[in-house]
Design an enzyme around this catalytic site. Sequence first.
Site, PDB file in Angstrom:
ATOM      1  N   SER A  18       0.873  -1.178   0.000  1.00 56.13           N
ATOM      2  CA  SER A  18       0.000   0.000   0.000  1.00 56.13           C
ATOM      3  C   SER A  18       0.914   1.233   0.000  1.00 56.13           C
ATOM      4  O   SER A  18       1.937   1.220  -0.675  1.00 56.13           O
ATOM      5  CB  SER A  18      -0.923  -0.071   1.221  1.00 56.13           C
ATOM      6  OG  SER A  18      -1.925   0.900   1.147  1.00 56.13           O
ATOM      7  N   HIS A  45      -2.683  -1.310  -3.401  1.00 56.46           N
ATOM      8  CA  HIS A  45      -3.794  -0.374  -3.183  1.00 56.46           C
ATOM      9  C   HIS A  45      -3.517   0.888  -3.981  1.00 56.46           C
ATOM     10  O   HIS A  45      -2.412   1.400  -3.971  1.00 56.46           O
ATOM     11  CB  HIS A  45      -3.870   0.043  -1.706  1.00 56.46           C
ATOM     12  CG  HIS A  45      -4.200  -1.087  -0.789  1.00 56.46           C
ATOM     13  ND1 HIS A  45      -3.997  -1.012   0.555  1.00 56.46           N
ATOM     14  CD2 HIS A  45      -4.723  -2.308  -1.028  1.00 56.46           C
ATOM     15  CE1 HIS A  45      -4.381  -2.142   1.126  1.00 56.46           C
ATOM     16  NE2 HIS A  45      -4.826  -2.955   0.184  1.00 56.46           N
ATOM     17  N   ASP A 138      -4.446  -4.483   6.030  1.00 51.81           N
ATOM     18  CA  ASP A 138      -4.660  -5.474   4.984  1.00 51.81           C
ATOM     19  C   ASP A 138      -3.392  -6.323   4.813  1.00 51.81           C
ATOM     20  O   ASP A 138      -2.284  -5.810   4.874  1.00 51.81           O
ATOM     21  CB  ASP A 138      -4.989  -4.748   3.670  1.00 51.81           C
ATOM     22  CG  ASP A 138      -5.642  -5.652   2.643  1.00 51.81           C
ATOM     23  OD1 ASP A 138      -6.158  -6.716   3.033  1.00 51.81           O
ATOM     24  OD2 ASP A 138      -5.646  -5.287   1.451  1.00 51.81           O
TER      25      ASP A 138
END
Lengths: 193, 269
Positions: A18, A45, A138
């Site tokens: 991310s 992401h 995540d």
Amino acid sequence: MEETKVVGKFDVVILGGSAGSLQVLMKILPLLNVQLPFAFVIVLHRKSTEDKTLEQLIDLKSTVNVREVEDKVLLVPGNIYIAPSDYHLLFEKDNYISLDASEKVNYSRPSIDVSFESAAEIYKSKVLGILLSGANADGTKGMQIIKEMGGTIIAQDPETAETPFMPLNAIKFAKPDYILTVEEIIDFINSIQ
Amino acid sequence: MIEDLQLETLINVVYEYYGFDFGSYSRASLKRRVDRIYQLDGFQRFSDFLSKIRSEPEYYKRLVEEITVNVTEMFRDPSFYKILKDEVLPNLAAKPFIRIWHAGCSTGEEVFSMAILLKEANLLQKAIIYATDINAKVLERAKKGVFGLQLIKQYAENYRNSGGKNDFSNYYIANYGVAKFNDEFSERMVFSQHNLVSDGSFNEFDLILCRNVLIYFDKDLQERAITLFDGSLSTLGYLALGSKETLKFASISDKYVQVNKEKVWRKLK
């Protein structure tokens, strides 16, 4: 890591990241062996509008062939597959990728947890999950599942991560097999047989 | 996560008791959806879950509603709507009557987006949109044309990104936290339940949209659904799919030409 270390066989290597992971990826890609003996899946992401840009960027930097991911494409070793924005990337039997546009998981679609878990279900011990920099939880649950199913997990050394929360969270709750710097991650991937 | 064998048992039970065949759904996604409702409803034993499905038709309905994915938005993928507006609708404009089918319309956000495009092209009055879904509950919501006001800002942005020039707020009345879209749109829509797994063609259309539905099907069922669309589409009509779906591998693909690299195909013969 020792020069001679030989890492086990993997069918799929999934790299999740991310915030702060794109620059890491850009460091990894040019240094990868041209003939990867596994399918390399990238789940990052990002904003939904950045799809084409990310694919082009990765293609530009990479020595490895980048295949466009559409629903039910076949995973072929030696290729890079990038999870498209706004879809979860799942793995099916017979080496197909399928996509899923259902609810976000951990505020994310694609979610790293979803792809990690799905890969673990299909490929069991033949999965390597790598988690890079990020500000989100995540990836941790997915790593736990990869480990339960006999696969291998690596977290980026938080000291080297621009945004350390994501690897830190994984280290705390998923007990990765390895905690590696970016250079060590590259060596690890390149030593996979 | 539930076991593969449990999932196959559930597929068989549903088929045996209700005649609905999930056997051709993509397994990875179906498994996630079934696992989700299993967890959501707090089951501890899979056998309890199965017996509830067997003995309670209402619970079976809930199962189907929860398995089908109903994530949607207005003007989702603005570049797709731009193609509809700039390429597809102008080519349909000369027709005396325009028939459109939205297969898998969910809660209707894309149907209302379509209706707005038709209105702006001065085609709304001669168009009729058939909007279908397997899930009766979402159709009830779609019929109302009422969407959460907190989502409208994103929808208005999508609308502008697709090339929309008007004031988006002209198209709805905001009240009590919801946006109710004008009746002139819903007057041109017909909602009904339709199952792509088992139901056939019911009309001939000039434009069929089925976006992000085929991803939940395996390749055989995808082929069947695409054949159904082909049989329901007039010559020179258009078929629109989701941004990661393709006609490339379908047996009927040689009859179609893709429009501007977007996920829109025109039927040539």
